[in-house]
Design a protein around this motif. Structure first.
Motif, PDB file in Angstrom:
ATOM      1  N   PHE A  58      38.253  42.664  54.970  1.00  0.00           N
ATOM      2  CA  PHE A  58      37.670  43.378  53.977  1.00  0.00           C
ATOM      3  C   PHE A  58      38.591  44.148  52.981  1.00  0.00           C
ATOM      4  N   VAL A  59      38.550  43.820  51.595  1.00  0.00           N
ATOM      5  CA  VAL A  59      39.391  44.427  50.727  1.00  0.00           C
ATOM      6  C   VAL A  59      38.587  45.374  49.690  1.00  0.00           C
ATOM      7  N   GLN A  60      39.211  45.954  48.895  1.00  0.00           N
ATOM      8  CA  GLN A  60      38.571  47.006  48.225  1.00  0.00           C
ATOM      9  C   GLN A  60      37.861  46.502  46.529  1.00  0.00           C
ATOM     10  N   SER A  61      38.157  45.387  46.375  1.00  0.00           N
ATOM     11  CA  SER A  61      37.638  44.847  44.946  1.00  0.00           C
ATOM     12  C   SER A  61      37.506  43.600  44.788  1.00  0.00           C
ATOM     13  N   THR A  62      36.742  42.817  43.848  1.00  0.00           N
ATOM     14  CA  THR A  62      36.708  41.564  43.947  1.00  0.00           C
ATOM     15  C   THR A  62      38.019  41.172  43.324  1.00  0.00           C
ATOM     16  N   THR A  63      38.999  41.861  42.604  1.00  0.00           N
ATOM     17  CA  THR A  63      40.303  41.376  42.050  1.00  0.00           C
ATOM     18  C   THR A  63      41.144  41.090  43.183  1.00  0.00           C
TER      19      THR A  63
END
Length: 285
Positions: free
Chosen positions: A81-86
């Motif tokens: 899980f990451v914080q943004s689409t980028t």
């Protein structure tokens, strides 16, 4: 910061495990550090807007991607899980750079979804999932976020669900709520998210972190899962002095809690309480 200095800022990542069910303890004997990788991973740096001083950050996406690649080499599927689409797309590229020779063949159904996506987007060059000249998934990793078309999302999910599919999926929080894509390993790259209303990063609530962590463990295939949180701040541990960075206290307070999102009152509880009180009063008479 001078580039020669920045290139030397690295360290091998360690995990800090609690030996009890929750982190509701501060006894040093209840925790154990463990090396995760043989090689060092570079830190990232930032500059304070107020003072102009530079500082180090954990480089969480790169750390998570590197750990996911190591897990893939051991035959483990990793959901990150990451914080943004980028961040999701950049970490997919990092993973592919570490395991460039890995390929995954699309099933007939997946080929149909891919064709729909290419037609909708105007060509394969506009699709998030990269295929090689033979039509195979390049690098054994893909993404999951709100920018995907419906057939694109179905394709990515199918590739990750298959045991012989991709090794890693890098997702935003859209996947943490209600989506069932269990994995062998869950990595949470950062314990904070950008709060639009406050215009700053805010630490994730307990239920947000624990709900994401609950994706670890492949139902019907294994009863165990492995969860790691890459903190948003570097946490230093001095085993000799038995000290740890204060940011750990914030995480400790989260993982000592329940993952219950809402407090649910059972209407029958009040009735049982009244019965118990009346029964107790009768015994006193």
């Amino acid at each position: 910061m001078p580039k020669p200095l920045a290139s030397r800022l690295d360290a091998p990542p360690f995990a800090f495990f609690c030996l009890r069910q929750t982190w509701a303890t501060r006894d040093r004997d209840d925790y154990a550090p463990m090396a995760l990788l043989d090689e060092a991973v570079p830190f990232a740096t930032g500059v304070s807007e107020k003072s102009g001083d530079w500082y180090m950050t954990p480089n969480g996406n790169i750390v998570a991607g590197t750990i996911a690649a190591a897990a893939a080499e051991d035959g483990l599927k990793t959901l990150t899980f990451v914080q943004s689409t980028t961040a999701a797309e950049s970490t997919v590229r990092h993973f592919r750079s570490l395991l460039p020779k890995r390929r995954v063949v699309l099933t007939e159904e997946e080929q149909g979804w891919r064709k729909l996506v290419e037609e909708e987007m105007g060509g394969p060059q506009h699709c998030y999932l990269k295929l090689d000249a033979a039509g195979q998934v390049d690098g054994s990793a893909t993404s999951h976020h709100g920018q995907l078309l419906k057939p694109e999302r179905m394709l990515h999910e199918s590739l990750f669900k298959r045991r012989d599919g991709v090794d890693a999926l890098f997702a935003t929080s859209t996947l943490a709520q209600g989506m069932n894509l269990p994995s062998d390993v869950v990595l949470i790259a950062g314990d904070s998210r950008w709060d639009v209303s406050d215009d700053k990063f805010k630490q994730l609530d307990a239920h947000e972190l624990l709900n994401a962590a609950g994706r670890a463990g492949r139902a019907g295939e294994g009863g165990q899962g492995f969860v790691l949180v890459v903190p948003s701040k570097i946490i230093n541990i001095d085993d000799d002095d038995n000290t740890i960075h204060r940011h750990w206290m914030s995480l400790q307070s989260i993982f000592s809690q329940s993952d219950q999102c809402l407090k649910i009152d059972d209407p029958i509880t009040g009735l049982l309480d009244r019965i118990h009180i009346h029964a107790h009063e009768g015994n006193e008479d």
